[in-house]
Scaffold this motif. Structure first.
Motif, PDB file in Angstrom:
ATOM      1  N   ALA A 155       3.205  33.786 -15.390  1.00  0.00           N
ATOM      2  CA  ALA A 155       3.682  35.209 -16.327  1.00  0.00           C
ATOM      3  C   ALA A 155       5.145  34.473 -17.159  1.00  0.00           C
ATOM      4  O   ALA A 155       5.026  34.616 -18.218  1.00  0.00           O
ATOM      5  CB  ALA A 155       4.292  36.587 -16.095  1.00  0.00           C
ATOM      6  N   PRO A 156       5.823  33.633 -16.972  1.00  0.00           N
ATOM      7  CA  PRO A 156       7.003  33.454 -17.114  1.00  0.00           C
ATOM      8  C   PRO A 156       6.445  32.307 -17.516  1.00  0.00           C
ATOM      9  O   PRO A 156       7.468  31.486 -18.581  1.00  0.00           O
ATOM     10  CB  PRO A 156       7.466  32.100 -15.635  1.00  0.00           C
ATOM     11  CG  PRO A 156       7.396  32.934 -14.654  1.00  0.00           C
ATOM     12  CD  PRO A 156       5.741  33.693 -15.206  1.00  0.00           C
ATOM     13  N   CYS A 157       5.716  31.621 -18.155  1.00  0.00           N
ATOM     14  CA  CYS A 157       4.830  30.472 -19.217  1.00  0.00           C
ATOM     15  C   CYS A 157       4.429  31.061 -20.496  1.00  0.00           C
ATOM     16  O   CYS A 157       4.818  31.557 -21.420  1.00  0.00           O
ATOM     17  CB  CYS A 157       3.351  29.745 -18.430  1.00  0.00           C
ATOM     18  SG  CYS A 157       2.657  28.381 -20.012  1.00  0.00           S
TER      19      CYS A 157
ATOM     20  N   TYR B   8      15.550  28.201 -16.062  1.00  0.00           N
ATOM     21  CA  TYR B   8      14.267  28.138 -17.336  1.00  0.00           C
ATOM     22  C   TYR B   8      14.474  28.279 -18.897  1.00  0.00           C
ATOM     23  O   TYR B   8      14.404  27.675 -19.881  1.00  0.00           O
ATOM     24  CB  TYR B   8      13.288  28.630 -17.075  1.00  0.00           C
ATOM     25  CG  TYR B   8      11.992  28.429 -18.071  1.00  0.00           C
ATOM     26  CD1 TYR B   8      11.620  27.482 -18.326  1.00  0.00           C
ATOM     27  CD2 TYR B   8      11.264  30.373 -18.314  1.00  0.00           C
ATOM     28  CE1 TYR B   8      10.490  28.309 -19.573  1.00  0.00           C
ATOM     29  CE2 TYR B   8      10.125  30.527 -18.724  1.00  0.00           C
ATOM     30  CZ  TYR B   8       9.729  28.955 -19.654  1.00  0.00           C
ATOM     31  OH  TYR B   8       8.841  29.777 -20.474  1.00  0.00           O
ATOM     32  N   VAL B   9      14.861  29.612 -19.634  1.00  0.00           N
ATOM     33  CA  VAL B   9      15.186  29.980 -20.908  1.00  0.00           C
ATOM     34  C   VAL B   9      16.002  29.066 -21.435  1.00  0.00           C
ATOM     35  O   VAL B   9      16.132  29.965 -22.140  1.00  0.00           O
ATOM     36  CB  VAL B   9      14.918  31.331 -21.296  1.00  0.00           C
ATOM     37  CG1 VAL B   9      14.063  32.337 -20.027  1.00  0.00           C
ATOM     38  CG2 VAL B   9      16.490  31.857 -19.789  1.00  0.00           C
ATOM     39  N   ASP B  10      17.665  29.262 -20.463  1.00  0.00           N
ATOM     40  CA  ASP B  10      18.669  28.675 -20.986  1.00  0.00           C
ATOM     41  C   ASP B  10      18.442  26.696 -21.030  1.00  0.00           C
ATOM     42  O   ASP B  10      19.708  26.612 -21.012  1.00  0.00           O
ATOM     43  CB  ASP B  10      20.258  29.512 -20.505  1.00  0.00           C
ATOM     44  CG  ASP B  10      19.877  30.705 -20.560  1.00  0.00           C
ATOM     45  OD1 ASP B  10      19.736  30.888 -21.633  1.00  0.00           O
ATOM     46  OD2 ASP B  10      19.908  31.434 -19.401  1.00  0.00           O
ATOM     47  N   HIS B  11      17.559  25.726 -20.967  1.00  0.00           N
ATOM     48  CA  HIS B  11      17.682  25.009 -20.189  1.00  0.00           C
ATOM     49  C   HIS B  11      17.964  24.181 -21.514  1.00  0.00           C
ATOM     50  O   HIS B  11      17.916  24.317 -22.457  1.00  0.00           O
ATOM     51  CB  HIS B  11      16.098  24.591 -20.120  1.00  0.00           C
ATOM     52  CG  HIS B  11      15.881  22.655 -19.912  1.00  0.00           C
ATOM     53  ND1 HIS B  11      16.493  22.193 -20.204  1.00  0.00           N
ATOM     54  CD2 HIS B  11      15.639  22.430 -17.859  1.00  0.00           C
ATOM     55  CE1 HIS B  11      15.734  21.002 -19.291  1.00  0.00           C
ATOM     56  NE2 HIS B  11      15.665  21.309 -17.504  1.00  0.00           N
TER      57      HIS B  11
ATOM     58  N   ALA C   7       9.698  33.809  -9.764  1.00  0.00           N
ATOM     59  CA  ALA C   7      11.278  32.454  -9.779  1.00  0.00           C
ATOM     60  C   ALA C   7      10.384  31.490  -9.804  1.00  0.00           C
ATOM     61  O   ALA C   7      11.397  30.364  -9.838  1.00  0.00           O
ATOM     62  CB  ALA C   7      11.938  33.155  -8.638  1.00  0.00           C
ATOM     63  N   GLN C   8       9.785  30.570  -8.546  1.00  0.00           N
ATOM     64  CA  GLN C   8       9.125  29.723  -8.403  1.00  0.00           C
ATOM     65  C   GLN C   8       8.805  29.295  -9.789  1.00  0.00           C
ATOM     66  O   GLN C   8       8.979  28.094  -9.895  1.00  0.00           O
ATOM     67  CB  GLN C   8       8.235  29.686  -6.701  1.00  0.00           C
ATOM     68  CG  GLN C   8       7.770  28.305  -6.708  1.00  0.00           C
ATOM     69  CD  GLN C   8       8.696  27.758  -6.035  1.00  0.00           C
ATOM     70  OE1 GLN C   8       9.989  27.484  -5.933  1.00  0.00           O
ATOM     71  NE2 GLN C   8       8.848  26.140  -6.056  1.00  0.00           N
ATOM     72  N   ALA C   9       7.773  30.035 -10.580  1.00  0.00           N
ATOM     73  CA  ALA C   9       7.379  29.776 -11.851  1.00  0.00           C
ATOM     74  C   ALA C   9       8.432  28.958 -12.176  1.00  0.00           C
ATOM     75  O   ALA C   9       8.105  28.282 -13.236  1.00  0.00           O
ATOM     76  CB  ALA C   9       5.973  30.630 -11.952  1.00  0.00           C
ATOM     77  N   SER C  10       9.356  30.018 -12.467  1.00  0.00           N
ATOM     78  CA  SER C  10      10.709  29.920 -13.467  1.00  0.00           C
ATOM     79  C   SER C  10      11.189  28.406 -12.917  1.00  0.00           C
ATOM     80  O   SER C  10      11.105  27.355 -14.482  1.00  0.00           O
ATOM     81  CB  SER C  10      11.335  31.356 -13.155  1.00  0.00           C
ATOM     82  OG  SER C  10      10.706  32.192 -13.730  1.00  0.00           O
TER      83      SER C  10
ATOM     84  N   ALA D 145       1.784  37.942 -25.922  1.00  0.00           N
ATOM     85  CA  ALA D 145       2.832  37.718 -24.620  1.00  0.00           C
ATOM     86  C   ALA D 145       2.623  39.250 -24.565  1.00  0.00           C
ATOM     87  O   ALA D 145       2.091  39.522 -23.170  1.00  0.00           O
ATOM     88  CB  ALA D 145       4.189  37.614 -24.810  1.00  0.00           C
ATOM     89  N   ARG D 146       2.932  40.252 -25.258  1.00  0.00           N
ATOM     90  CA  ARG D 146       2.778  41.853 -25.421  1.00  0.00           C
ATOM     91  C   ARG D 146       1.493  42.291 -24.265  1.00  0.00           C
ATOM     92  O   ARG D 146       1.747  42.688 -23.536  1.00  0.00           O
ATOM     93  CB  ARG D 146       2.598  42.517 -26.599  1.00  0.00           C
ATOM     94  CG  ARG D 146       4.405  42.304 -27.180  1.00  0.00           C
ATOM     95  CD  ARG D 146       3.831  43.965 -27.907  1.00  0.00           C
ATOM     96  NE  ARG D 146       3.274  43.573 -29.498  1.00  0.00           N
ATOM     97  CZ  ARG D 146       4.177  42.582 -31.085  1.00  0.00           C
ATOM     98  NH1 ARG D 146       4.393  41.977 -30.389  1.00  0.00           N
ATOM     99  NH2 ARG D 146       2.587  42.111 -31.840  1.00  0.00           N
TER     100      ARG D 146
END
Length: 221
Positions: free
Chosen positions: A133-135, A18-21, A203-206, A175-176
């Motif tokens: 949370a991932p979003c 997700y974050v390194d896409h 993990a699935q959401a990510s 976010a905090r």
């Protein structure tokens, strides 16, 4: 570690997807195709509509007035602030409201948002907020990291506005608070036996977030 960091560490490959896409890297370098970003913007507006429904569900799921008011605050922020900001951002990119209102949801949009809603319907507030949370927190982490990249916030980067918005103090505070709210929910209902289930939701959401980025890139193909 707080719960958010524990969830990330439980499935690092899903988080990295997700974050390194490549979509994220393109935002920071300013090399993301404009068509990819436009596709993302339209779908993100549709995404927000479903996230508003998730916060409405959180009001229903609230066990007391404190939890219900916290969810109502998030719902109001989406409906009364973020939706209007998103419309203006799209208009500056030449995407009128009519396009936003008539474009159908992409499968990636439907997959992630319905996963969130289904998770919330089947589970409790902790399950729902873990899926969100991932979003919510992920965007803050992504943007903060991109903002440190040389040139990312320069006017020459066509995506500097997006990065600045999510790296800014206003969103970082959102976010905090989301992280702190996760911890408060965990204090009431998280057991070690349940942690693996929450980690699987996260993990699935990510991975579904990664699919959302891929959907944007596919729109430029």
């Amino acid at each position: 570690m707080d719960l958010f960091d524990r969830l990330k560490a439980a499935h690092p490959q899903a988080w990295a997807a997700y974050v390194d896409h490549p979509f994220v890297a393109g935002l920071g370098r300013g090399t993301l195709p404009e068509a990819a970003f436009r596709t993302y913007l339209v779908q993100d507006w549709l995404f927000l509509i479903q996230f508003a429904r998730a916060y409405a569900l959180a009001v229903f799921k609230g066990r007391d007035l404190v939890e219900m008011r916290a969810a109502q605050k998030g719902l109001a922020a989406i409906l009364d602030v973020e939706m209007d900001l998103h419309v203006r951002l799209c208009e500056r990119r030449g995407i009128p409201l009519e396009v936003l209102e008539t474009t159908p949801e992409h499968r990636a949009t439907t997959a992630y948002t319905r996963f969130v809603l289904d998770t919330g319907m089947r589970g409790d507030l902790l399950d729902l907020h873990v899926s969100l949370a991932p979003c919510i927190v992920g965007y803050a982490e992504i943007a903060a990291r991109l903002a440190m990249r040389p040139g990312a916030l320069d006017p020459s980067n066509p995506y500097a506005e997006w990065i600045a918005e999510y790296a800014g103090e206003g969103y970082q505070e959102v976010a905090r608070e989301a992280r702190a709210h996760l911890d408060r929910l965990a204090e009431r209902s998280l057991t070690e036996a349940r942690f693996s289930d929450c980690a699987a939701i996260f993990a699935q959401a990510s991975l579904l977030e990664a699919d959302f980025w891929s959907m944007g890139l596919a729109g430029a193909a």
